[in-house]
Design an enzyme around this catalytic site. Structure first.
Site, PDB file in Angstrom:
ATOM      1  N   SER A  63       0.837  -1.195   0.000  1.00 37.81           N
ATOM      2  CA  SER A  63       0.000   0.000   0.000  1.00 37.81           C
ATOM      3  C   SER A  63       0.882   1.260   0.000  1.00 37.81           C
ATOM      4  O   SER A  63       1.699   1.431  -0.904  1.00 37.81           O
ATOM      5  CB  SER A  63      -0.946  -0.045   1.205  1.00 37.81           C
ATOM      6  N   ASP A 115      -9.720  -4.238  -5.522  1.00 39.04           N
ATOM      7  CA  ASP A 115      -9.172  -3.245  -4.598  1.00 39.04           C
ATOM      8  C   ASP A 115      -9.797  -1.884  -4.888  1.00 39.04           C
ATOM      9  O   ASP A 115      -9.606  -1.320  -5.963  1.00 39.04           O
ATOM     10  CB  ASP A 115      -7.644  -3.177  -4.777  1.00 39.04           C
ATOM     11  N   HIS A 142      -8.147  -4.828  -1.100  1.00 36.46           N
ATOM     12  CA  HIS A 142      -6.912  -4.256  -0.568  1.00 36.46           C
ATOM     13  C   HIS A 142      -6.369  -5.058   0.611  1.00 36.46           C
ATOM     14  O   HIS A 142      -5.151  -5.188   0.777  1.00 36.46           O
ATOM     15  CB  HIS A 142      -7.181  -2.809  -0.131  1.00 36.46           C
TER      16      HIS A 142
END
Length: 462
Positions: A269, A371, A403
């Protein structure tokens, strides 16, 4: 569901003192401000004499027994001395155990304090409007549903002898890293230098503990690098910290049993973005005037990006619609004029740094098509850009994965998951024996019941 792989190219113990009223245990951990004061109370402030365990015998009045009484006193003194020494030894051992327990408790408390503070910091900077109240309620439900897994991972993190916590790699706040060591030490191990996510605000090295535990079970060493978050630092500080942490791994990992010739860089991320920035900036530095540096891109065998974003100009409005408001995001990134500088996909295309791309290692970008925190297009676009520049790059997409699926839910489910299998496969690609061991490895243990994982997936705010 099997993964859909879209190739873009060819793929201290302490000694007690009765005069001390308190002992300060300060963790050299995450934040210099975090410390605990463990009180040590005594009935008397003065130092008490140690009384013998055997009572003193009365003296005999008869003069004929003086010699016998003298001998008896000598033996009594010897017994008293021996008993006193044993008592002191026992006391010292107990103090040592209490000190060790106190240090563990203080570390757990300081970690809990830091996590709580990070959460409050996020509330402060994102606001407490209706949208964020509902999201934090969802986050609370999500955390409770996965709580059985978090407890097991937390126990491993705090109490496993295979985890070296808070190794100092620099002189700035939060310049610490955690090492996850394989159980056997039959030779140098491949190493993953991992940078965790957290929206550039709540990133923390312990977030990588599940990945570190599971990779170490496959004979892979993991170094989870902490870094300053906003508002303690801005993007330049985060990249500086990440680069210094990578340098520490490259230059010191052999001392811990790691193979300096098999170092892989990875981020998740926001951590994937920070790691990519550090890698690209290092390549640009090396392609320029030959600036002095403490590590080299050539020391990185490959880069793995997990659910990252690499073009901030195309993401700033999307993040705003998701609640990471534009004003906050631009503060993190040091203003709108810096978005291009902190976008690896754009930075590597600048004409004046054209030679930098040739220095980059192979790059693999993992992303789930489901995501909605960072769209999977962010990875495919970066991979295509790198491919046009001659870099060996590919995007590996996982149909329907969100995600958090790739980083939390799937690993907690146990067994085999596609991303973990692919990641280990890349790391062990040149080691036939390691690949054979991977094939024979028992399935990973389930940490959370399936029904709770499914519910967590539904309520996840990410």
């Amino acid at each position: 569901m099997p993964s859909q792989i879209l190739p873009i190219t060819n793929r201290p113990s302490y000694s007690s003192s009765a005069s001390a009223a308190a002992m300060l245990i300060k963790t050299a951990d995450d934040d210099p401000s975090t410390s605990l004061l463990v009180s040590s109370r005594f009935e008397d402030d003065s130092v008490a004499a140690i009384k013998p365990l055997l009572s003193r015998s009365p003296s005999l009045s008869s003069t004929s027994s003086n010699s016998m009484g003298g001998n008896a006193n000598i033996h009594q003194k010897r017994r008293r001395r021996s008993a006193s020494e044993n008592s002191l030894s026992s006391s010292s051992s107990g103090d040592s155990r209490r000190s060790s327990l106190g240090q563990d408790v203080s570390h757990v408390a300081s970690e809990t304090f830091l996590v709580t503070r990070l959460g409050l910091k996020l509330l402060r900077y994102l606001g407490v409007g209706y949208r964020w109240i509902t999201r934090f309620l969802a986050l609370g439900c999500y955390s409770m549903l996965l709580f059985p897994g978090f407890v097991q991972v937390g126990f491993y993190y705090f109490f496993s002898r295979h985890v070296r916590r808070s190794i100092v790699y620099g002189d700035k706040p939060r310049n610490r890293l955690d090492l996850y060591l394989p159980k056997n030490n039959d030779g140098p191990k491949p190493v993953v230098a991992f940078i965790t996510g957290g929206a550039w605000i709540i990133g923390y090295k312990a977030w990588g503990s599940l990945l570190g535990q599971q990779l170490s079970e496959r004979d892979i060493m993991v170094a989870c690098i902490d870094y300053r978050n906003f508002p303690q630092g801005t993007m330049s500080d985060m990249i500086e910290d990440a680069s210094q942490g990578i340098s520490f791994v490259c230059n010191n990992i052999a001392e811990y049993g790691g193979d300096p010739n098999k170092i892989f860089l990875m981020g998740q991320s926001a951590g994937a973005h920070i790691a990519a920035c550090a890698l690209v900036e290092q390549a640009i530095k090396e392609a320029g005037e030959g600036e002095s540096s403490t590590w080299s891109v050539s020391q990185i065998k490959a880069y793995f990006g997990l659910s990252g974003g690499y073009n901030l100009l195309s993401l700033v409005d999307y993040f705003h619609s998701r609640g990471l408001y534009r004003s906050i995001f631009l503060s993190i990134m040091e203003g709108e004029e810096s978005l291009r500088q902190f976008s690896p996909e754009l930075r590597i295309q600048e004409p004046n740094v054209a030679n930098a791309a040739s220095l980059l290692p192979p790059i693999v970008l993992f992303h789930g098509t489901g995501d909605y925190s960072i769209p999977s297009d962010a990875s495919t676009s970066f991979a295509e850009t790198l491919q046009r520049l001659g870099v060996k790059a590919e995007a590996v997409l996982y149909e329907g994965k969100t995600h958090t699926d790739l980083f939390l839910q799937d690993p907690m489910r146990g067994g085999e998951d596609d991303m973990f299998r692919d990641l280990v496969g890349y790391i062990h690609a040149d080691d036939a024996e390691a690949r054979a061991r991977d094939e024979a490895a028992p399935p990973r243990r389930r940490l959370v019941p399936e029904c709770m994982i499914q519910l967590a997936r539904r309520v996840s705010p990410f």
